[in-house]
Design a protein around this motif. Structure first.
Motif, short mmCIF file in Angstrom:
data_model
loop_
_atom_site.label_atom_id
_atom_site.label_comp_id
_atom_site.label_asym_id
_atom_site.label_seq_id
_atom_site.Cartn_x
_atom_site.Cartn_y
_atom_site.Cartn_z
N GLU A 1 70.06 20.55 78.20
CA GLU A 1 70.42 20.06 79.54
C GLU A 1 71.93 20.01 79.73
OE1 GLU A 1 68.06 16.69 81.01
OE2 GLU A 1 66.68 17.12 79.36
N GLN B 1 65.31 18.80 85.07
CA GLN B 1 66.26 19.68 84.38
C GLN B 1 65.72 20.15 83.03
OE1 GLN B 1 70.20 17.99 84.30
NE2 GLN B 1 70.25 17.77 86.53
N LYS B 2 64.99 19.31 82.33
CA LYS B 2 64.41 19.71 81.05
C LYS B 2 63.50 20.92 81.23
CE LYS B 2 61.44 17.91 77.39
NZ LYS B 2 60.65 16.76 76.92
N CYS C 1 65.44 24.13 81.99
CA CYS C 1 65.94 24.71 80.73
C CYS C 1 64.87 25.58 80.07
CB CYS C 1 66.37 23.61 79.75
SG CYS C 1 67.86 22.73 80.23
#
Length: 132
Positions: free
Chosen positions: A42, A26-27, A30
């Protein structure tokens, strides 16, 4: 001046779904979404793309399973074996039978005096040598 509210586009939703399906953290999603825009955290990602994040990997797994199923039902023996081992509980086992005798070495500490004496006699060791 307040920051403008984030409104995801359909293209971003599709991109998040694909990235999530491919296992991108997810980082990193982003960072990819931000591009030239201000960075997204996030928490914002999960708030606006929860469905895409949750369903992305499930859809990828389903697609791979579908491909495996097609190969298995199409005659690919390797795919059939893999499917049966992982889905049907099959496993490779060997059944070994032994018809002979098995000698085990017992620890002298577990033997009685009579057993020790008999073992020594079998090996030709005289008890008189030990009694000195």
């Amino acid at each position: 001046m307040a920051r403008p509210t984030f409104a995801p586009t359909d293209a971003q939703r599709e991109q998040v779904k694909i990235l999530s399906a491919c296992g991108v953290p997810q980082k990193n999603i982003c960072q990819i979404l931000a591009g030239k825009n201000p960075p997204m955290d996030e928490k914002t990602l999960r708030k606006h793309f929860a469905v895409e994040l949750d369903n992305g990997s499930a859809l990828a797994n389903a697609k791979v399973a579908q491909s495996l199923f097609k190969k298995a039902t199409g005659g690919n023996v390797t795919a059939q074996i893999f499917w049966l081992k992982t889905r049907a509980g099959w496993k490779e086992t060997q059944h070994v039978e032994h018809a002979g005798t098995i000698e085990t070495k017992q620890s002298p500490a577990n033997l009685s005096d009579e057993q020790l004496t008999a073992m020594l006699k079998e090996r030709g060791i005289s008890m008189s040598l030990l009694k000195k």
